[in-house]
Every structure is written in C-alpha cells, then in structure tokens.
Design an enzyme around this catalytic site. Structure first.
Site, PDB file in Angstrom:
ATOM      1  CG  HIS A 225      -1.858  -0.939   1.350  1.00  0.00           C
ATOM      2  ND1 HIS A 225      -3.101  -0.968  -0.023  1.00  0.00           N
ATOM      3  CD2 HIS A 225      -1.944  -2.358   1.270  1.00  0.00           C
ATOM      4  CE1 HIS A 225      -3.462  -2.100   0.954  1.00  0.00           C
ATOM      5  NE2 HIS A 225      -2.596  -3.338   0.850  1.00  0.00           N
TER       6      HIS A 225
ATOM      7  NE  ARG B  97      -4.192  -6.102   2.293  1.00  0.00           N
ATOM      8  CZ  ARG B  97      -3.161  -7.107   0.863  1.00  0.00           C
ATOM      9  NH1 ARG B  97      -3.298  -8.014   1.139  1.00  0.00           N
ATOM     10  NH2 ARG B  97      -2.339  -6.465   0.691  1.00  0.00           N
TER      11      ARG B  97
HETATM   12  C1  FAD Z   1      -6.364 -10.849  -1.480  1.00  0.00           C
HETATM   13  C2  FAD Z   1      -4.807  -9.698  -2.350  1.00  0.00           C
HETATM   14  C3  FAD Z   1      -4.174 -10.749  -2.802  1.00  0.00           C
HETATM   15  C4  FAD Z   1      -3.070 -10.048  -3.202  1.00  0.00           C
HETATM   16  N1  FAD Z   1      -2.038 -10.560  -4.505  1.00  0.00           N
HETATM   17  C5  FAD Z   1      -1.010 -10.451  -4.100  1.00  0.00           C
HETATM   18  C6  FAD Z   1       0.322 -11.390  -5.266  1.00  0.00           C
HETATM   19  O1  FAD Z   1      -0.146 -12.003  -5.143  1.00  0.00           O
HETATM   20  N2  FAD Z   1       1.549 -10.581  -5.604  1.00  0.00           N
HETATM   21  C7  FAD Z   1       1.409  -8.832  -5.551  1.00  0.00           C
HETATM   22  O2  FAD Z   1       2.602  -8.277  -5.363  1.00  0.00           O
HETATM   23  N3  FAD Z   1       0.512  -8.264  -4.902  1.00  0.00           N
HETATM   24  C8  FAD Z   1      -0.651  -8.895  -4.002  1.00  0.00           C
HETATM   25  N4  FAD Z   1      -1.983  -7.970  -3.446  1.00  0.00           N
HETATM   26  C9  FAD Z   1      -1.404  -6.928  -3.446  1.00  0.00           C
HETATM   27  C10 FAD Z   1      -2.368  -5.973  -4.339  1.00  0.00           C
HETATM   28  O3  FAD Z   1      -1.243  -6.167  -5.449  1.00  0.00           O
HETATM   29  C11 FAD Z   1      -1.627  -3.564  -4.608  1.00  0.00           C
HETATM   30  O4  FAD Z   1      -0.587  -4.077  -4.151  1.00  0.00           O
HETATM   31  C12 FAD Z   1      -1.975  -3.927  -2.445  1.00  0.00           C
HETATM   32  O5  FAD Z   1      -3.448  -4.251  -2.538  1.00  0.00           O
HETATM   33  C13 FAD Z   1      -2.404  -2.767  -2.723  1.00  0.00           C
HETATM   34  O6  FAD Z   1      -3.299  -1.476  -3.330  1.00  0.00           O
HETATM   35  P1  FAD Z   1      -2.926  -0.189  -4.014  1.00  0.00           P
HETATM   36  O7  FAD Z   1      -1.789  -0.692  -5.104  1.00  0.00           O
HETATM   37  O8  FAD Z   1      -4.481  -0.270  -5.232  1.00  0.00           O
HETATM   38  O9  FAD Z   1      -2.908   0.593  -2.967  1.00  0.00           O
HETATM   39  P2  FAD Z   1      -1.768   1.700  -3.015  1.00  0.00           P
HETATM   40  O10 FAD Z   1      -0.462   1.369  -3.409  1.00  0.00           O
HETATM   41  O11 FAD Z   1      -2.017   2.831  -1.830  1.00  0.00           O
HETATM   42  O12 FAD Z   1      -2.014   2.993  -4.018  1.00  0.00           O
HETATM   43  C14 FAD Z   1      -3.982   3.323  -3.737  1.00  0.00           C
HETATM   44  C15 FAD Z   1      -4.150   3.694  -5.085  1.00  0.00           C
HETATM   45  O13 FAD Z   1      -3.061   5.149  -5.871  1.00  0.00           O
HETATM   46  C16 FAD Z   1      -2.575   4.314  -7.254  1.00  0.00           C
HETATM   47  N5  FAD Z   1      -1.245   4.222  -7.111  1.00  0.00           N
HETATM   48  C17 FAD Z   1      -0.284   4.097  -6.363  1.00  0.00           C
HETATM   49  N6  FAD Z   1       0.168   3.626  -6.887  1.00  0.00           N
HETATM   50  C18 FAD Z   1       0.497   3.618  -8.357  1.00  0.00           C
HETATM   51  C19 FAD Z   1       1.363   3.551  -9.391  1.00  0.00           C
HETATM   52  N7  FAD Z   1       2.420   3.364  -9.356  1.00  0.00           N
HETATM   53  N8  FAD Z   1       0.715   4.172 -10.928  1.00  0.00           N
HETATM   54  C20 FAD Z   1      -0.091   3.918 -10.938  1.00  0.00           C
HETATM   55  N9  FAD Z   1      -1.695   4.879 -10.059  1.00  0.00           N
HETATM   56  C21 FAD Z   1      -1.345   4.566  -8.513  1.00  0.00           C
HETATM   57  C22 FAD Z   1      -4.001   3.809  -7.297  1.00  0.00           C
HETATM   58  O14 FAD Z   1      -4.814   4.040  -7.228  1.00  0.00           O
HETATM   59  C23 FAD Z   1      -4.028   2.597  -5.946  1.00  0.00           C
HETATM   60  O15 FAD Z   1      -5.388   2.248  -6.322  1.00  0.00           O
HETATM   61  C24 FAD Z   1      -3.004  -8.252  -3.255  1.00  0.00           C
HETATM   62  C25 FAD Z   1      -4.337  -7.907  -2.554  1.00  0.00           C
HETATM   63  C26 FAD Z   1      -5.291  -8.502  -1.744  1.00  0.00           C
HETATM   64  C27 FAD Z   1      -5.571  -7.291  -1.383  1.00  0.00           C
END
Ligand code: FAD
Length: 301
Positions: free
Chosen positions: A104, A210
């Site tokens: 995150h 989460r």
């Molecule tokens: C049930 C579950 C299973 C998962 N399994 C895996 C897995 O197997 N392997 C794995 O690697 N990860 C996994 N993840 C992690 C998932 O892919 C996300 O990285 C994590 O949930 C963070 O979400 P986010 O990127 O939306 O949040 P944040 O990183 O907090 O970002 C919030 C929002 O900001 C924007 N943002 C942030 N950074 C960028 C960027 N660089 N470019 C464009 N927009 C951006 C997007 O809109 C994003 O939704 C899992 C997550 C969950 C909940």
C-alpha cells in the site's frame, strides 16, 4: 460525535476528538505478540466537512447536514476531503504481514533496521484454530482447521525451528558477524515494527482490501484494529465507509446481465466464468446460485 475545539469557535483548527484521545498511545493487541498503537491523528469528520465546503465559502452546518455531506462525498467518490484526515500508528507485526502491508504505497513509514539493531527473539506462532488445510477452491486461501492434535504438532515444529534459527542468529552475532548479514537467515514470521502514517482516504482503501474475507487472516486482524482507530477519529466518515464501500456491491457487465436474467426468472449461463465472486455478491442481496443446473440462479426462499 464528540468534538472539542482548541481556539476560537467556530474554528475547526486542530481538532481534538475525545474518542480518539482515549485510544491514543493505547496498544491494541493483535495476534500473539503484535499490536497497533495510534500515536497521533490530525482532523476528523469536521475537517472533512470544512475542507469540502471551502469552495462554497460556507462553514459547518448542522450535524445532520454535515453527516449527509460526508455520505454524499464518499458515495460519489469525491474523496479528496478525506485526505485531510491523517493518522499515525506504531505497529508491530510479523514480517510476512509487513510484506503485504507495504504494498500500500500511498502511505509513509519507517521500519526497524535489522542492520542497526539486534532483532528480538519474537516469532509469530499461530493459534491452533488458525492452523488450516490449503483451500482447494482458492489458491490463496485456507480451508478447515487441522484436527487439534495435528495443529499442535505443526505449532511445535514451527516453535522448534524458530528456537534453532534464533540460536544460530545469536551465535553468529557472538562470533562478530555483521548484523546485516546474520539477520538474513531469520524467517518471515519474525516480528518487525514500524511507524506508519496514512490519510483517511487511503486508509479506507487499505481497509476495503484487508478487512475483506479474502485477505489473509493475519493482516485482517490488524486491519480490524486500524478500523477501530479510524472509527474513533472520524465516526461519521467511518459509517459512510461501511455503508457505501464495504456494505455496497459492484457488478461487472456480465454479472449485471446474469442478475437481470435472475430477476426476470430466466436461467442464466455464466459461460464458464468463475462463480465464487458472483455468489459472494449475490449473498449480500440474499440471492444464491442453485446447485442444479450448475449455472442457473435463484432467489433464496
Ligand atoms: C487479496 C489480495 C491478494 C494480493 N495478492 C498479491 C500477489 O499475489 N502479489 C502481489 O504482488 N501483490 C498482491 N496483492 C497486492 C495488490 O496487488 C496491491 O499492490 C495492494 O493491495 C495495494 O493496493 P493499491 O496499489 O491499490 O494501494 P496503494 O499502493 O496504496 O495505491 C493506492 C492507489 O494509488 C494509485 N497508485 C499508487 N501507486 C501507483 C502507481 N505507481 N501508478 C499508478 N497508480 C498508482 C492507484 O490508484 C492505487 O489504487 C494482493 C492484494 C490483496 C488485497
């Protein structure tokens, strides 16, 4: 909502919220050795309202109007006012939870350094009811718990390995091996600590993912502690989060077509798409997929 203002009324500068004050600096125990401790917060419901109304030049109105505005904002994804509320936590969690946590990115953190400090002899050991079989229908999930006796043998094995690996870590340090190298042999269930700061908009995003039943149990219980803090800081915003985000359901185009067919009494063919997610959504609407024929839907009686 109980809000006390420091400074000249009706300013909402530097909000002090009694429910949040009561939680400040209190360690909420999580798992066997972890905790969530809210160190600080900035803003609350009144700050969301104040910042949302800035474009109209109008101040805080009645509680009912403010509550309505917060619900309207979240329902319509006008989320920037929620970024005006910031929470800071001190969290102690196993490294495998931290690995998921730091995905995150919209947050700021500082974590304990295993190069600088000697890592403590603190490892996560699951409770017996959490020692479960691999799920067969969810590759990322757990199924039923092992029989108690088997679960205990798994716990004993984990604890035995933890003792051995920490004894070796200690021995390497005693030999003068660099901490940054010795720590590389420590496992993912070792506890780590971090300071973590996040705004309410991104905290709601974290909690949506989460707190979900599909999130791993060990991060879900931390999310529950964070949710308690968010609720104390901004109770109306939290209520809106429960109503419009956690309590809501969104359907894909294909699912909408399936739902339309269901509601008009027709049988539905999902064309091989996985049913599990759709079934979960239908359950919220008190609808279900009948066993026969496989892809037909019906209302729960
Ligand atoms: C049930 C579950 C299973 C998962 N399994 C895996 C897995 O197997 N392997 C794995 O690697 N990860 C996994 N993840 C992690 C998932 O892919 C996300 O990285 C994590 O949930 C963070 O979400 P986010 O990127 O939306 O949040 P944040 O990183 O907090 O970002 C919030 C929002 O900001 C924007 N943002 C942030 N950074 C960028 C960027 N660089 N470019 C464009 N927009 C951006 C997007 O809109 C994003 O939704 C899992 C997550 C969950 C909940």
């Amino acid at each position: 909502m109980c809000v006390r203002f420091l400074g000249k009324l009706p300013s909402v500068a530097h909000l002090v919220i009694e429910a949040a004050e009561a939680l400040l600096d209190q360690s909420i125990p999580v798992l066997d050795k972890g905790f969530v401790r809210m160190v600080d917060y900035m803003g609350g419901d009144a700050r969301i309202v104040q910042s949302a109304r800035v474009s109209y030049g109008a101040g805080t109105k009645t509680f009912r109007q403010d509550r309505g505005l917060i619900h309207y904002l979240l329902k319509n994804r006008h989320t920037s006012p929620f970024e005006q509320v910031v929470l800071t936590f001190h969290i102690k969690m196993p490294i495998f939870v931290a690995r998921q946590w730091i995905r995150h990115r919209m947050a700021r953190l500082n974590e304990i350094s295993g190069r600088y400090s000697v890592m403590k002899d603190e490892f996560y050991v699951p409770a017996a009811d959490q020692v479960s079989f691999q799920s067969t229908d969810n590759k990322q999930g757990r199924a039923d718990a092992l029989p108690m006796e088997d679960a205990q043998s798994v716990i004993d094995r984990m604890a035995e390995e933890q003792r051995a690996v920490y004894a070796n870590y200690q021995a390497m340090l005693d030999q003068g091996v660099a901490r940054e190298l010795a720590r590389t042999n420590l496992p993912l269930n070792l506890y780590t600590e971090m300071y973590w700061q996040i705004d309410l908009h991104n905290l709601f995003h974290f909690l949506e993912l989460r707190l979900d039943a599909h999130a791993q149990y060990e991060i879900r219980v931390f999310a529950e502690a964070l949710a308690k803090c968010a609720q104390a800081v901004a109770p109306v915003a939290y209520e809106a989060f429960e109503e419009h985000i956690r309590g809501g359901v969104s359907f894909s185009k294909g699912e909408c077509e399936a739902l339309q067919a269901l509601l008009s009494g027709q049988s539905v063919n999902l064309e091989g798409r996985p049913l599990e997610a759709f079934e979960t959504k239908l359950a919220k609407l008190r609808l279900a997929v009948p066993a026969e024929p496989a892809d037909e839907l019906s209302a729960v009686s």
